[in-house]
Design a protein around this motif. Structure first.
Motif, mmCIF file in Angstrom:
data_model
loop_
_atom_site.group_PDB
_atom_site.id
_atom_site.type_symbol
_atom_site.label_atom_id
_atom_site.label_comp_id
_atom_site.label_asym_id
_atom_site.label_seq_id
_atom_site.Cartn_x
_atom_site.Cartn_y
_atom_site.Cartn_z
ATOM 1 N N GLN A 181 42.296 17.021 7.312
ATOM 2 C CA GLN A 181 41.962 18.117 6.403
ATOM 3 C C GLN A 181 42.949 18.178 5.254
ATOM 4 O O GLN A 181 42.567 18.374 4.089
ATOM 5 N N PHE A 182 44.228 17.970 5.563
ATOM 6 C CA PHE A 182 45.251 17.989 4.516
ATOM 7 C C PHE A 182 45.029 16.854 3.524
ATOM 8 O O PHE A 182 45.020 17.058 2.309
ATOM 9 N N VAL A 225 49.004 26.128 13.696
ATOM 10 C CA VAL A 225 50.380 26.226 13.209
ATOM 11 C C VAL A 225 50.776 24.943 12.479
ATOM 12 O O VAL A 225 51.366 24.982 11.397
ATOM 13 N N PHE A 226 50.409 23.800 13.067
ATOM 14 C CA PHE A 226 50.717 22.514 12.444
ATOM 15 C C PHE A 226 50.028 22.392 11.084
ATOM 16 O O PHE A 226 50.633 21.954 10.101
ATOM 17 N N GLY A 227 48.746 22.795 11.027
ATOM 18 C CA GLY A 227 48.004 22.755 9.769
ATOM 19 C C GLY A 227 48.619 23.670 8.725
ATOM 20 O O GLY A 227 48.713 23.311 7.546
ATOM 21 N N ALA A 228 49.049 24.864 9.160
ATOM 22 C CA ALA A 228 49.673 25.811 8.237
ATOM 23 C C ALA A 228 50.998 25.271 7.704
ATOM 24 O O ALA A 228 51.326 25.439 6.524
ATOM 25 N N LEU A 229 51.749 24.592 8.564
ATOM 26 C CA LEU A 229 53.021 24.004 8.130
ATOM 27 C C LEU A 229 52.792 22.906 7.090
ATOM 28 O O LEU A 229 53.527 22.809 6.098
ATOM 29 N N VAL A 268 45.595 17.976 15.982
ATOM 30 C CA VAL A 268 46.536 17.428 14.998
ATOM 31 C C VAL A 268 45.806 16.476 14.059
ATOM 32 O O VAL A 268 46.060 16.450 12.846
ATOM 33 N N GLU A 269 44.880 15.720 14.629
ATOM 34 C CA GLU A 269 44.101 14.780 13.819
ATOM 35 C C GLU A 269 43.283 15.531 12.762
ATOM 36 O O GLU A 269 43.203 15.113 11.602
ATOM 37 N N ILE A 270 42.655 16.624 13.171
ATOM 38 C CA ILE A 270 41.869 17.433 12.229
ATOM 39 C C ILE A 270 42.769 17.953 11.112
ATOM 40 O O ILE A 270 42.418 17.900 9.930
ATOM 41 N N SER A 284 53.207 21.515 1.474
ATOM 42 C CA SER A 284 52.578 20.992 0.259
ATOM 43 C C SER A 284 52.728 21.973 -0.897
ATOM 44 O O SER A 284 53.048 21.591 -2.022
ATOM 45 N N SER A 285 52.516 23.269 -0.638
ATOM 46 C CA SER A 285 52.652 24.296 -1.676
ATOM 47 C C SER A 285 54.099 24.438 -2.129
ATOM 48 O O SER A 285 54.380 24.677 -3.311
ATOM 49 N N LEU A 286 55.018 24.281 -1.179
ATOM 50 C CA LEU A 286 56.438 24.431 -1.482
ATOM 51 C C LEU A 286 56.921 23.329 -2.420
ATOM 52 O O LEU A 286 57.706 23.565 -3.344
ATOM 53 N N ILE A 287 56.418 22.117 -2.184
ATOM 54 C CA ILE A 287 56.839 20.982 -3.018
ATOM 55 C C ILE A 287 56.347 21.150 -4.450
ATOM 56 O O ILE A 287 57.094 21.012 -5.399
#
Length: 274
Positions: free
Chosen positions: A138-139, A54-58, A132-134, A63-66
């Motif tokens: 990844q981001f 969920v955190f990764g998706a957010l 969260v670190e991953i 990022s896509s929204l910006i």
């Protein structure tokens, strides 16, 4: 290719740390004859995985929204990477303070929280930290989902072998190796943030092309040390965050942070042995 390999290494390292915590908890519950609580370890693991996704998706959604221009994207990635560095440094400090006795630390925490809720929470928080670190790495590194999945699968295979004693590995050794790599990556991520920030500032007209802050320490592009496709540069980029055309600010902050964290780790080890 290099980002795929980096993603695999990243996920393998973080997955190994997270799943080793699960192994320690399961072994502790077996040793103390608390088999009934083992299912709560698995519940905690499952919840941590879901929360990490969920955190990764957010992060990806934000990022896509910006969106915006290339300069805007670079600026966003610079700021987000800088925030990620802050989180990752806290993980590193925690590992330096507890990594030498990680097995004893996890077991003592489990003993203090020997209940369904306590064991669930311990497994959740320990694994979520790595998840969260991953997501953050990844981001920032734009690693593909498949590379992350491969790394996690490899980590699971090794941890299963360790659990059934088919592979003998000292947990302390694993954490020392992964901590060293994490320190290198934290420095690289800070350097990446600075580099993207300077690039964005240039494109937005905030600084000129001849600005002193854009001066390179050296330029080894097109040589074997080229971080994109050089014979030596590419593996150094993957393993240690090497960059073949760093600005002075990027270079100083990246290796300054790396040196500081290694020095802090060394001083902690000296105190433990004295």
């Amino acid at each position: 290719m290099e980002t795929i390999l980096q993603g695999v290494i990243l996920a393998f390292r973080e997955g190994l740390e997270a799943f080793l915590v699960i192994v320690i908890l399961l072994k502790f519950l077996e040793k103390t004859n608390n088999h009934r609580l083992k299912k709560n370890v698995w519940y905690g693991l499952g919840a941590a995985i879901i929360a990490s996704l969920v955190f990764g998706a957010l992060l990806g959604g934000l990022s896509s929204l910006i969106g915006g221009t290339d300069a805007t994207v670079k600026l966003w990635e610079s700021v987000a990477s800088l925030v990620a560095v802050g989180f990752i440094i806290t993980f590193i400090i925690w590992m330096i303070n507890h990594g030498a006795k990680i097995k004893a630390h996890v077991e003592s925490e489990a003993a203090l929280n020997l209940s369904k809720k306590g064991i669930f929470s311990l497994a959740l928080l320990m694994v979520l930290r790595e998840g969260v670190e991953i997501a953050l790495f990844q981001f920032a590194g734009r690693y593909s989902g498949i590379s992350i999945l491969i790394g996690l699968i490899l980590a699971v295979i090794l941890v299963v072998l360790i659990y059934y004693s088919l592979v003998k590995v000292k947990i302390k050794t694993i954490f020392n190796i992964t901590l060293a790599y994490l320190i290198l990556q934290a420095g690289f991520l800070l350097g990446y943030s600075v580099h993207e920030g300077l690039s964005a500032a240039k494109e937005l007209g905030m600084i000129t092309a001849g600005s002193p802050v854009l001066l390179k320490v050296f330029d080894l592009s097109g040589t074997v040390f080229d971080h994109k496709d050089g014979l030596l540069g590419l593996p150094l980029y993957v393993l240690a965050g090497w960059y073949s055309r760093p600005e002075w600010l990027q270079f100083g902050l990246q290796y300054g942070l790396t040196g500081f964290l290694f020095l802090y780790w060394y001083q902690r080890k000296q105190k433990e042995t004295s």
